[in-house]
Design a protein around this motif. Structure first.
Motif, PDB file in Angstrom:
ATOM      1  N   PRO A 134       1.794   9.507   4.795  1.00  0.00           N
ATOM      2  CA  PRO A 134       2.445  10.720   5.290  1.00  0.00           C
ATOM      3  C   PRO A 134       3.911  10.445   5.635  1.00  0.00           C
ATOM      4  O   PRO A 134       4.229   9.406   6.237  1.00  0.00           O
ATOM      5  CB  PRO A 134       1.639  11.086   6.542  1.00  0.00           C
TER       6      PRO A 134
ATOM      7  N   HIS B 137      -5.389   8.030  11.553  1.00  0.00           N
ATOM      8  CA  HIS B 137      -4.482   7.854  10.417  1.00  0.00           C
ATOM      9  C   HIS B 137      -3.643   6.588  10.426  1.00  0.00           C
ATOM     10  O   HIS B 137      -2.915   6.326   9.476  1.00  0.00           O
ATOM     11  CB  HIS B 137      -3.603   9.092  10.257  1.00  0.00           C
ATOM     12  N   PHE B 138      -3.700   5.817  11.513  1.00  0.00           N
ATOM     13  CA  PHE B 138      -2.978   4.541  11.555  1.00  0.00           C
ATOM     14  C   PHE B 138      -4.022   3.427  11.548  1.00  0.00           C
ATOM     15  O   PHE B 138      -4.610   3.120  12.578  1.00  0.00           O
ATOM     16  CB  PHE B 138      -2.078   4.471  12.793  1.00  0.00           C
TER      17      PHE B 138
ATOM     18  N   TRP C  28       3.757  -0.736  -1.715  1.00  0.00           N
ATOM     19  CA  TRP C  28       4.693   0.300  -1.247  1.00  0.00           C
ATOM     20  C   TRP C  28       6.094   0.056  -1.767  1.00  0.00           C
ATOM     21  O   TRP C  28       6.783   0.980  -2.168  1.00  0.00           O
ATOM     22  CB  TRP C  28       4.688   0.390   0.285  1.00  0.00           C
TER      23      TRP C  28
ATOM     24  N   CYS D 278       5.702  -2.867  14.173  1.00  0.00           N
ATOM     25  CA  CYS D 278       4.421  -2.445  13.590  1.00  0.00           C
ATOM     26  C   CYS D 278       3.536  -1.794  14.659  1.00  0.00           C
ATOM     27  O   CYS D 278       2.837  -0.813  14.405  1.00  0.00           O
ATOM     28  CB  CYS D 278       3.671  -3.635  12.994  1.00  0.00           C
TER      29      CYS D 278
ATOM     30  N   TYR E 171      -9.600   8.140   7.652  1.00  0.00           N
ATOM     31  CA  TYR E 171      -8.729   7.252   6.869  1.00  0.00           C
ATOM     32  C   TYR E 171      -9.436   6.819   5.582  1.00  0.00           C
ATOM     33  O   TYR E 171      -8.851   6.863   4.503  1.00  0.00           O
ATOM     34  CB  TYR E 171      -8.319   6.027   7.708  1.00  0.00           C
TER      35      TYR E 171
HETATM   36  C1  HEC Z   1       6.209   4.783  11.596  1.00  0.00           C
HETATM   37  C2  HEC Z   1       4.815   4.387  11.606  1.00  0.00           C
HETATM   38  C3  HEC Z   1       4.461   3.031  11.014  1.00  0.00           C
HETATM   39  C4  HEC Z   1       5.037   1.807  11.290  1.00  0.00           C
HETATM   40  C5  HEC Z   1       6.207   1.501  12.218  1.00  0.00           C
HETATM   41  C6  HEC Z   1       4.279   0.823  10.537  1.00  0.00           C
HETATM   42  N1  HEC Z   1       3.266   1.440   9.843  1.00  0.00           N
HETATM   43 FE1  HEC Z   1       1.938   0.535   8.579  1.00  0.00          FE
HETATM   44  N2  HEC Z   1       1.041   2.328   8.196  1.00  0.00           N
HETATM   45  C7  HEC Z   1       1.439   3.545   8.701  1.00  0.00           C
HETATM   46  C8  HEC Z   1       0.570   4.595   8.179  1.00  0.00           C
HETATM   47  C9  HEC Z   1       0.656   6.082   8.484  1.00  0.00           C
HETATM   48  C10 HEC Z   1      -0.371   3.942   7.326  1.00  0.00           C
HETATM   49  C11 HEC Z   1      -1.519   4.599   6.533  1.00  0.00           C
HETATM   50  C12 HEC Z   1      -0.981   5.200   5.259  1.00  0.00           C
HETATM   51  C13 HEC Z   1      -2.081   5.853   4.446  1.00  0.00           C
HETATM   52  O1  HEC Z   1      -2.506   6.940   4.813  1.00  0.00           O
HETATM   53  O2  HEC Z   1      -2.521   5.246   3.476  1.00  0.00           O
HETATM   54  C14 HEC Z   1      -0.047   2.536   7.370  1.00  0.00           C
HETATM   55  C15 HEC Z   1      -0.746   1.554   6.653  1.00  0.00           C
HETATM   56  C16 HEC Z   1      -0.400   0.207   6.619  1.00  0.00           C
HETATM   57  C17 HEC Z   1      -1.083  -0.798   5.837  1.00  0.00           C
HETATM   58  C18 HEC Z   1      -2.278  -0.567   4.927  1.00  0.00           C
HETATM   59  C19 HEC Z   1      -3.575  -0.873   5.666  1.00  0.00           C
HETATM   60  C20 HEC Z   1      -4.785  -0.730   4.804  1.00  0.00           C
HETATM   61  O3  HEC Z   1      -5.905  -0.841   5.329  1.00  0.00           O
HETATM   62  O4  HEC Z   1      -4.648  -0.507   3.599  1.00  0.00           O
HETATM   63  C21 HEC Z   1      -0.446  -1.988   6.066  1.00  0.00           C
HETATM   64  C22 HEC Z   1      -0.782  -3.331   5.459  1.00  0.00           C
HETATM   65  C23 HEC Z   1       0.611  -1.732   7.024  1.00  0.00           C
HETATM   66  N3  HEC Z   1       0.613  -0.383   7.342  1.00  0.00           N
HETATM   67  C24 HEC Z   1       1.441  -2.720   7.544  1.00  0.00           C
HETATM   68  C25 HEC Z   1       2.451  -2.487   8.472  1.00  0.00           C
HETATM   69  C26 HEC Z   1       3.300  -3.534   9.016  1.00  0.00           C
HETATM   70  C27 HEC Z   1       3.177  -4.997   8.682  1.00  0.00           C
HETATM   71  C28 HEC Z   1       4.194  -2.916   9.856  1.00  0.00           C
HETATM   72  C29 HEC Z   1       5.343  -3.538  10.614  1.00  0.00           C
HETATM   73  C30 HEC Z   1       6.275  -4.350   9.841  1.00  0.00           C
HETATM   74  C31 HEC Z   1       3.887  -1.490   9.836  1.00  0.00           C
HETATM   75  N4  HEC Z   1       2.813  -1.274   8.991  1.00  0.00           N
HETATM   76  C32 HEC Z   1       4.568  -0.525  10.540  1.00  0.00           C
HETATM   77  C33 HEC Z   1       2.486   3.758   9.586  1.00  0.00           C
HETATM   78  C34 HEC Z   1       3.344   2.791  10.094  1.00  0.00           C
END
Ligand code: HEC
Ligand code: HEC
Length: 220
Positions: A184, A156-157, A175, A142, A67
């Motif tokens: 992705p 990757h998560f 975003w 989330c 990551y």
């Molecule tokens: C369908 C899958 C999915 C869901 C559901 C999801 N995320 Fe994510 N999230 C990701 C992925 C994949 C990344 C990494 C993206 C990248 O490669 O930069 C990410 C990255 C992030 C990051 C950035 C972390 C960093 O260190 O920069 C934040 C903040 C975040 N998500 C918040 C949330 C929140 C809050 C929720 C719920 C409301 C949520 N995400 C739901 C897939 C998801």
């Protein structure tokens, strides 16, 4: 004959020396910069890799190596656009990016003071978003991607706990605005676009208030 052998040996020694000298060391880059223009990472990300909450500098310690490496590539190629990190990432060579990513992934998660936990309706809203989502608008929880308690899943998560509410909020808005578009299948863009300002404030404060010290041990 002997002369040729000596020349060959000397050549080998030179090559070996330069390979050793050029193998970048992650700890050195983190603490002193890379010697050709890139500032020490710890100036912003703190000596223990815990970041600086109020400034929105994220923690790097204990994040997955793949990551971290991907984010450096994304800053450099502009799919994650940020005026501070873009020149840093672009100033690191391939092997240097590998070295710092490996270095930070091995640091243990700092025992940062969690932010103030939200209460009442805000806490309820955050917990619902984190654990159940909002299916009326097609928003998954989330946790479905970031794991139980937001500790991160695989390469990757990334973990959400151990990051400040300032940083979490900044990324969700990035975003929405399209300045971060490195995810992705636009997984996060889709999620962020379904969040209101109130949702973002609640979920960011909530994750920032969860203890993060044990996330690394819990990671699969
Ligand atoms: C369908 C899958 C999915 C869901 C559901 C999801 N995320 Fe994510 N999230 C990701 C992925 C994949 C990344 C990494 C993206 C990248 O490669 O930069 C990410 C990255 C992030 C990051 C950035 C972390 C960093 O260190 O920069 C934040 C903040 C975040 N998500 C918040 C949330 C929140 C809050 C929720 C719920 C409301 C949520 N995400 C739901 C897939 C998801
Ligand atoms: C001048 C301050 C500064 C310096 C020096 C700096 N960073 Fe950053 N870094 C930031 C900021 C600010 C962000 C958040 C950018 C954003 O909001 O997208 C960040 C984000 C990151 C991220 C993304 C983390 C995540 O969870 O997605 C990585 C990886 C990173 N930096 C690595 C490094 C490395 C490696 C170095 C040293 C070679 C370094 N940084 C030096 C300010 C800095």
């Amino acid at each position: 004959m002997n002369v040729i052998r000596i020349v060959l040996l000397a050549g080998c020694a030179l090559i070996a020396n330069s390979v050793l000298a050029n193998t970048p060391d992650g700890a050195t880059i983190a603490q002193q910069g890379n010697g050709h223009g890139v500032a020490p990472c710890m100036a912003c990300h703190a000596p223990d890799g815990g970041g600086q909450a109020a400034a929105g500098f994220p923690r790097l310690a204990g994040l997955p190596q793949a990551y971290l490496r991907k984010q450096l590539d994304d800053f450099a190629n502009g799919s994650r656009s940020n005026a501070t990190m873009q020149p840093v990432a672009a100033g690191l060579g391939d092997a240097e990016r590998d070295a710092v990513a490996a270095y930070y992934s091995r640091l243990s998660v700092p025992n940062t003071t969690p932010g103030a936990a939200p209460s009442g309706e805000t806490a309820q809203l955050a917990q619902t978003l984190a654990t159940r989502g909002r299916w009326s608008s097609g928003l998954p929880a989330c946790e479905q991607c970031h794991g139980p308690g937001g500790i991160g899943v695989g390469d990757h998560f990334p973990p959400l706990v151990g990051q400040s509410s300032v940083y979490l909020g900044n990324e969700l808005r990035a975003w929405q605005q399209g300045s971060r578009r490195n995810d992705p299948l636009q997984l996060m863009q889709t999620v962020a676009n379904k969040l209101s300002d109130v949702d973002i404030a609640a979920i960011s404060a909530w994750y920032a208030a969860q203890p993060a010290a044990t996330t690394k041990e819990l990671q699969p």
